[in-house]
Scaffold this active site. Structure first.
Site, PDB file in Angstrom:
ATOM      1  N   ARG A  77       0.838  -1.196   0.000  1.00  0.00           N
ATOM      2  CA  ARG A  77       0.000   0.000   0.000  1.00  0.00           C
ATOM      3  C   ARG A  77       0.875   1.249   0.000  1.00  0.00           C
ATOM      4  NH1 ARG A  77      -1.909   0.877   4.316  1.00  0.00           N
ATOM      5  NH2 ARG A  77      -1.231  -0.917   5.526  1.00  0.00           N
ATOM      6  N   TYR A 216      -1.478  -3.530  -6.760  1.00  0.00           N
ATOM      7  CA  TYR A 216      -1.199  -4.373  -5.590  1.00  0.00           C
ATOM      8  C   TYR A 216      -2.207  -4.217  -4.451  1.00  0.00           C
ATOM      9  CZ  TYR A 216       1.838  -7.512  -3.015  1.00  0.00           C
ATOM     10  OH  TYR A 216       2.353  -8.612  -2.377  1.00  0.00           O
ATOM     11  N   GLY A 218      -4.329  -3.699  -1.283  1.00  0.00           N
ATOM     12  CA  GLY A 218      -5.293  -2.687  -0.883  1.00  0.00           C
ATOM     13  C   GLY A 218      -5.339  -1.474  -1.812  1.00  0.00           C
ATOM     14  N   LYS A 225      -9.744  -2.160   1.668  1.00  0.00           N
ATOM     15  CA  LYS A 225      -9.457  -1.011   2.535  1.00  0.00           C
ATOM     16  C   LYS A 225     -10.233   0.227   2.090  1.00  0.00           C
ATOM     17  CE  LYS A 225      -6.498  -3.661   4.473  1.00  0.00           C
ATOM     18  NZ  LYS A 225      -6.371  -4.036   5.850  1.00  0.00           N
ATOM     19  N   HIS A 245     -10.697  -2.368  11.362  1.00  0.00           N
ATOM     20  CA  HIS A 245      -9.597  -3.205  10.860  1.00  0.00           C
ATOM     21  C   HIS A 245      -9.330  -4.308  11.886  1.00  0.00           C
ATOM     22  CE1 HIS A 245      -5.122  -3.328   9.360  1.00  0.00           C
ATOM     23  NE2 HIS A 245      -5.858  -4.218   8.757  1.00  0.00           N
ATOM     24  N   SER A 267      -1.449  -3.610  10.256  1.00  0.00           N
ATOM     25  CA  SER A 267      -1.080  -4.489   9.151  1.00  0.00           C
ATOM     26  C   SER A 267       0.149  -5.328   9.508  1.00  0.00           C
ATOM     27  CB  SER A 267      -0.787  -3.652   7.913  1.00  0.00           C
ATOM     28  OG  SER A 267      -1.917  -2.875   7.588  1.00  0.00           O
ATOM     29  N   CYS A 269       0.517  -7.600  11.768  1.00  0.00           N
ATOM     30  CA  CYS A 269       0.762  -7.764  13.204  1.00  0.00           C
ATOM     31  C   CYS A 269      -0.010  -8.942  13.796  1.00  0.00           C
ATOM     32  CB  CYS A 269       0.443  -6.480  13.950  1.00  0.00           C
ATOM     33  SG  CYS A 269       1.633  -5.171  13.606  1.00  0.00           S
ATOM     34  N   LYS A 271      -3.290 -10.603  12.650  1.00  0.00           N
ATOM     35  CA  LYS A 271      -4.737 -10.849  12.605  1.00  0.00           C
ATOM     36  C   LYS A 271      -5.071 -12.201  11.964  1.00  0.00           C
ATOM     37  CE  LYS A 271      -5.718  -7.020  10.528  1.00  0.00           C
ATOM     38  NZ  LYS A 271      -4.307  -6.554  10.552  1.00  0.00           N
ATOM     39  N   ASP A 292      -9.559  -9.648   8.735  1.00  0.00           N
ATOM     40  CA  ASP A 292      -9.033  -8.304   8.444  1.00  0.00           C
ATOM     41  C   ASP A 292     -10.019  -7.174   8.715  1.00  0.00           C
ATOM     42  OD1 ASP A 292      -6.601  -6.977   7.490  1.00  0.00           O
ATOM     43  OD2 ASP A 292      -7.777  -6.347   5.759  1.00  0.00           O
ATOM     44  N   ASN A 381       6.342  -8.521   1.989  1.00  0.00           N
ATOM     45  CA  ASN A 381       4.882  -8.318   1.908  1.00  0.00           C
ATOM     46  C   ASN A 381       4.267  -9.212   0.828  1.00  0.00           C
ATOM     47  OD1 ASN A 381       2.405  -7.067   2.705  1.00  0.00           O
ATOM     48  ND2 ASN A 381       2.524  -5.673   0.943  1.00  0.00           N
ATOM     49  N   ARG A 383       2.087 -12.290  -0.573  1.00  0.00           N
ATOM     50  CA  ARG A 383       0.753 -12.613  -0.059  1.00  0.00           C
ATOM     51  C   ARG A 383       0.143 -13.829  -0.748  1.00  0.00           C
ATOM     52  NH1 ARG A 383      -1.742  -8.882   3.940  1.00  0.00           N
ATOM     53  NH2 ARG A 383      -0.087  -7.362   4.241  1.00  0.00           N
ATOM     54  N   PHE A 509       1.505 -17.239  18.437  1.00  0.00           N
ATOM     55  CA  PHE A 509       0.765 -18.191  17.614  1.00  0.00           C
ATOM     56  C   PHE A 509      -0.230 -19.016  18.464  1.00  0.00           C
ATOM     57  CE2 PHE A 509       4.770 -17.157  15.436  1.00  0.00           C
ATOM     58  CZ  PHE A 509       4.234 -16.573  14.306  1.00  0.00           C
TER      59      PHE A 509
HETATM   60  P1  GTP Z   1      -2.463  -7.759   7.316  1.00  0.00           P
HETATM   61  O1  GTP Z   1      -2.989  -8.768   6.353  1.00  0.00           O
HETATM   62  O2  GTP Z   1      -1.366  -6.929   6.746  1.00  0.00           O
HETATM   63  O3  GTP Z   1      -3.524  -6.915   7.913  1.00  0.00           O
HETATM   64  O4  GTP Z   1      -1.685  -8.592   8.482  1.00  0.00           O
HETATM   65  P2  GTP Z   1      -2.202  -9.442   9.739  1.00  0.00           P
HETATM   66  O5  GTP Z   1      -2.479  -8.532  10.875  1.00  0.00           O
HETATM   67  O6  GTP Z   1      -3.285 -10.365   9.328  1.00  0.00           O
HETATM   68  O7  GTP Z   1      -0.884 -10.278  10.138  1.00  0.00           O
HETATM   69  P3  GTP Z   1      -0.542 -11.834   9.957  1.00  0.00           P
HETATM   70  O8  GTP Z   1      -1.370 -12.721  10.815  1.00  0.00           O
HETATM   71  O9  GTP Z   1      -0.505 -12.140   8.512  1.00  0.00           O
HETATM   72  O10 GTP Z   1       0.937 -11.859  10.543  1.00  0.00           O
HETATM   73  C1  GTP Z   1       1.958 -11.032  10.028  1.00  0.00           C
HETATM   74  C2  GTP Z   1       3.301 -11.583  10.429  1.00  0.00           C
HETATM   75  O11 GTP Z   1       3.401 -11.658  11.846  1.00  0.00           O
HETATM   76  C3  GTP Z   1       3.559 -12.994   9.902  1.00  0.00           C
HETATM   77  O12 GTP Z   1       4.883 -13.076   9.467  1.00  0.00           O
HETATM   78  C4  GTP Z   1       3.325 -13.861  11.103  1.00  0.00           C
HETATM   79  O13 GTP Z   1       4.066 -15.062  11.048  1.00  0.00           O
HETATM   80  C5  GTP Z   1       3.748 -12.974  12.273  1.00  0.00           C
HETATM   81  N1  GTP Z   1       2.986 -13.290  13.506  1.00  0.00           N
HETATM   82  C6  GTP Z   1       1.645 -13.471  13.606  1.00  0.00           C
HETATM   83  N2  GTP Z   1       1.283 -13.801  14.872  1.00  0.00           N
HETATM   84  C7  GTP Z   1       2.429 -13.820  15.603  1.00  0.00           C
HETATM   85  C8  GTP Z   1       2.710 -14.098  16.986  1.00  0.00           C
HETATM   86  O14 GTP Z   1       1.836 -14.402  17.800  1.00  0.00           O
HETATM   87  N3  GTP Z   1       4.025 -13.989  17.357  1.00  0.00           N
HETATM   88  C9  GTP Z   1       5.019 -13.677  16.474  1.00  0.00           C
HETATM   89  N4  GTP Z   1       6.258 -13.605  16.926  1.00  0.00           N
HETATM   90  N5  GTP Z   1       4.779 -13.426  15.157  1.00  0.00           N
HETATM   91  C10 GTP Z   1       3.510 -13.486  14.723  1.00  0.00           C
HETATM   92  C1  SPV Z   2      -3.078  -4.464   5.320  1.00  0.00           C
HETATM   93  O1  SPV Z   2      -2.094  -3.815   4.925  1.00  0.00           O
HETATM   94  O2  SPV Z   2      -3.640  -4.244   6.418  1.00  0.00           O
HETATM   95  C2  SPV Z   2      -3.610  -5.566   4.492  1.00  0.00           C
HETATM   96  C3  SPV Z   2      -3.034  -5.761   3.160  1.00  0.00           C
HETATM   97  O3  SPV Z   2      -4.532  -6.243   4.910  1.00  0.00           O
HETATM   98  S1  SPV Z   2      -3.733  -4.692   2.000  1.00  0.00           S
HETATM   99  O4  SPV Z   2      -4.949  -5.329   1.477  1.00  0.00           O
HETATM  100  O5  SPV Z   2      -2.755  -4.504   0.918  1.00  0.00           O
HETATM  101  O6  SPV Z   2      -4.085  -3.439   2.604  1.00  0.00           O
HETATM  102 MN    MN Z   3      -5.053  -5.711   7.074  1.00  0.00          MN
END
Ligand code: GTP
Ligand code: SPV
Ligand code: MN
Length: 613
Positions: A77, A216, A218, A225, A245, A267, A269, A271, A292, A381, A383, A509
């Site tokens: 984004r 790409y 969002g 978004k 979000h 993002s 972090c 979810k 999301d 990033n 996906r 996790f």
């Molecule tokens: P967006 O799609 O961008 O909104 O991201 P998201 O908030 O859905 O994050 P996602 O679950 O895809 O995790 C992002 C990164 O953080 C990945 O590389 C995960 O492996 C890592 N991660 C997720 N949960 C944990 C956790 O509990 N601990 C650690 N250390 N890393 C984590």
């Molecule tokens: C985020 O950045 O929070 C995402 C990926 O979920 S995107 O759809 O590119 O915004």
């Molecule tokens: Mn997101």
């Protein structure tokens, strides 16, 4: 030929008129309605492979799956090029890039004029939410990217039925997307056409989105978004609901009681991971509702009811593997579009964290790669895009569209210091304050410096379509429709606190279920908590860490409230609030005051650190 952006459609038949006007401006070779039927999808996938835009993976290894490689300048984004074009600048607020709507329309008209020459313009009618449910909203995305049309087919509910509803007069949000790369007669197309000049423009008053120059995520899947957060947050402000979000998950306790939890993390972090976690605590069951975005509104019963308006997952690939997220790993075994991951010689995909690195690979840019190359094989990033129906834990509500009543709302981010593993808000206002003052280390999901800590209120910094301080006010006001005894309880979590060695203190996790279990026990009134300046912390015996390789010291550090860190935090929040031109609600300012007083009281008692034990 047109030279201005089409005006806003009103009324039943204007959707065809509007499409014709967009075509007259953008001049595509063809206009095709895309309903994502199995035949249309198969044909568009085959065409994309023939055009060199998608690589078909080995059907024996990854059936029905494809790899897309983006341009190296179009990988995330682009927040600096994301605009809120409200009539008044104050409505966009200090955290958004504001542009005057009229001058933006003129600027965009020049970009969009002829932008689709030589290309097919797809018209994609979509529903956010199951079409019949009361919270559903419709939209049209016009796009000159087959990849965007195919992705929309997985991420939203695309159908001819939605077009019929729109034709019959249902309200819909118009969204227009061009990669900004017109083709002259003798031009050969590139694999990932895009433009270095980018605009992700939102018009909150007329509820429109115009996106130019990027293909790409969002930036290009405008239902996500742009519509479901930025435009929907404005709809929610005007109509008394919230667009957030957040992930949405149902946990069922060993005794069989279901708990619905929504969680806002910025993002990348965590979810997606939390929405489908495999609990390491026996007896707890997880069902995935969304990863999301959540739309929520108070019901007449005093509870907060929520849906996931999306139909698929656009998830971060790196870090996703059998050890961290076995459910997602299974979910993407087939019928998935991968973007910017590495390719194996056997025509399967790979990324950091999936498995030990193979001896040779083709990296996300199509170059040979070997372990030790010094650059990641998959873009940070990169996906996967997959239908939510492929998730083994998907809840029934995905099909029925029914809303669920929220028991808890979590706010979290990546903080190496300061924020404890889990802390419960004293009340709704304190919870809103926690959301409003969240901070997190920036990730690769957006252009910018990875690792820099920034305030990301409600994980909505890049996604709120109006003044952030007014949005906090809306959160405060909405609680008046909730029964305090039944309103969702608010918590702050942080899986990313680091010890002195720099390593994460918490395993994360599946073990995050231990924290969720404590939260559910709090909601059920089964465990007590101890007061601290920053909120209520678990007591020693109540957070189940049985079987974890966690020293007493690490547990103390995870829950520690460090006086010096929090003194710095309150003064940084105070400075930050000053940037809102007096807009910050009084009730939020009072929360900061109370936090500072609680910290001072503890300081005067002589404690440097107060932990929850
Ligand atoms: P967006 O799609 O961008 O909104 O991201 P998201 O908030 O859905 O994050 P996602 O679950 O895809 O995790 C992002 C990164 O953080 C990945 O590389 C995960 O492996 C890592 N991660 C997720 N949960 C944990 C956790 O509990 N601990 C650690 N250390 N890393 C984590
Ligand atoms: C985020 O950045 O929070 C995402 C990926 O979920 S995107 O759809 O590119 O915004
Ligand atoms: Mn997101």
């Amino acid at each position: 030929m047109r030279s201005a952006l089409p005006s806003i459609p009103t009324g039943a038949h204007d959707c065809d008129l509007w499409v014709a006007e967009v075509a007259a401006l953008t001049r595509p070779d063809r206009v095709v309605w895309y309903y994502d039927t199995p035949d249309e999808r198969a044909a568009l996938l085959a065409q994309s492979v023939a055009d060199g835009k998608l690589i078909k993976l080995d059907p024996n290894r990854r059936p029905g799956s494809y790899l897309a490689r983006s341009d190296a300048g179009d990988v995330a984004r682009v927040e600096a090029r994301t605009f809120i074009c409200s009539e008044s600048e104050a409505d966009a607020g200090p955290t958004n890039n504001w542009r005057d709507p009229q001058s933006m329309r003129t600027e965009l008209a020049a970009r969009f004029a002829g932008a689709m020459r030589g290309r097919t313009m797809f018209v994609v009618p979509f529903s956010m939410g199951v079409a019949d449910s009361s919270l559903a909203r419709y939209g049209l995305q016009v796009t000159d990217s087959a990849y965007a049309a195919l992705s929309m087919g997985m991420m939203t509910r695309v159908s001819r039925d939605v077009r019929t509803r729109i034709d019959e007069g249902a309200h819909w949000v118009p969204t227009v997307h061009s990669v900004g790369a017109p083709l002259a007669d003798d031009d050969t197309d590139t694999t990932w056409p895009s433009n270095t000049d980018k605009y992700i423009a939102h018009f909150p008053e007329t509820r429109e989105v115009w996106s130019y120059g990027s293909g790409y995520g969002g930036n290009a899947l405008l239902a996500k978004k742009c519509f479901a957060l930025r435009i929907a947050s404005v709809l929610g402000r005007d109509e008394g609901w919230l667009a957030e979000h957040m992930l949405l998950v149902r946990l069922t306790s060993p005794e069989g009681r279901p708990f619905h939890i929504a969680a806002a993390f910025p993002s990348a972090c965590g979810k997606t991971n939390l929405s489908m976690l495999q609990p390491t605590l026996p007896g707890w069951k997880v069902e995935t509702l969304g990863d999301d975005i959540v739309w929520m509104r108070p019901g007449g019963d005093g509870r907060m009811w929520a849906i996931n308006p999306e139909a698929g997952f656009f998830g971060v690939a790196p870090g996703t593997g059998p050890g961290t997220n076995p459910v997602a790993t299974q979910m993407i075994e087939r019928d998935t579009i991968f973007t910017n991951v590495a390719l194996t010689p056997e025509r399967d995909v790979w990324w950091e964290g999936l498995s030990p690195a193979p001896a040779e690979l083709t990296d996300w840019q199509g170059q040979p790669w070997q372990p030790g190359a010094g650059t990641p094989a998959a873009h940070p990033n990169s996906r996967f895009t997959v239908s939510a129906s492929a998730c083994p834990l998907i809840a029934d509500e995905y099909f029925s569209g029914r809303a669920v009543p929220l028991d808890a709302i979590l706010f979290g981010g990546r903080r190496a210091t300061t924020t404890p593993l889990v802390v419960e808000a004293y009340n709704w206002d304190h919870g809103v304050f926690m959301g409003a003052t969240m901070a997190s280390e920036q990730t690769a999901a957006a252009e910018g410096t990875v690792g820099r800590v920034r305030r990301d209120p409600f994980a909505m910094l890049p996604f709120c379509g109006y003044n952030m301080a007014d949005y906090w006010e809306h959160w405060l006001t909405i609680s008046e429709q909730l029964d305090p005894a039944q309103a969702p309880r608010i918590f702050q979590v942080n899986w990313f606190r680091r010890g002195e060695s720099g390593d994460f203190l918490w395993p994360g996790f599946g073990d995050n279920a231990r924290v969720l279990a404590w939260i559910c026990r709090r909601v059920a009134g089964q465990v007590s908590a101890s007061s601290s300046p920053v909120g209520m912390l678990p007591t020693l015996d109540d957070l189940d860490v049985e079987g974890l390789d966690l020293t007493d010291e690490a547990r103390d550090q995870l829950l520690a409230v460090n006086g010096a860190d929090w003194a710095a935090e309150t003064s940084s929040i105070d400075k930050w609030f000053n940037g809102f031109d007096g807009h910050v609600p009084t009730r939020i300012l009072e929360q900061l005051e109370q936090l500072a007083q609680r910290l001072t009281a503890v300081h005067e008692s002589g404690a440097k650190t107060v932990a929850g034990r």
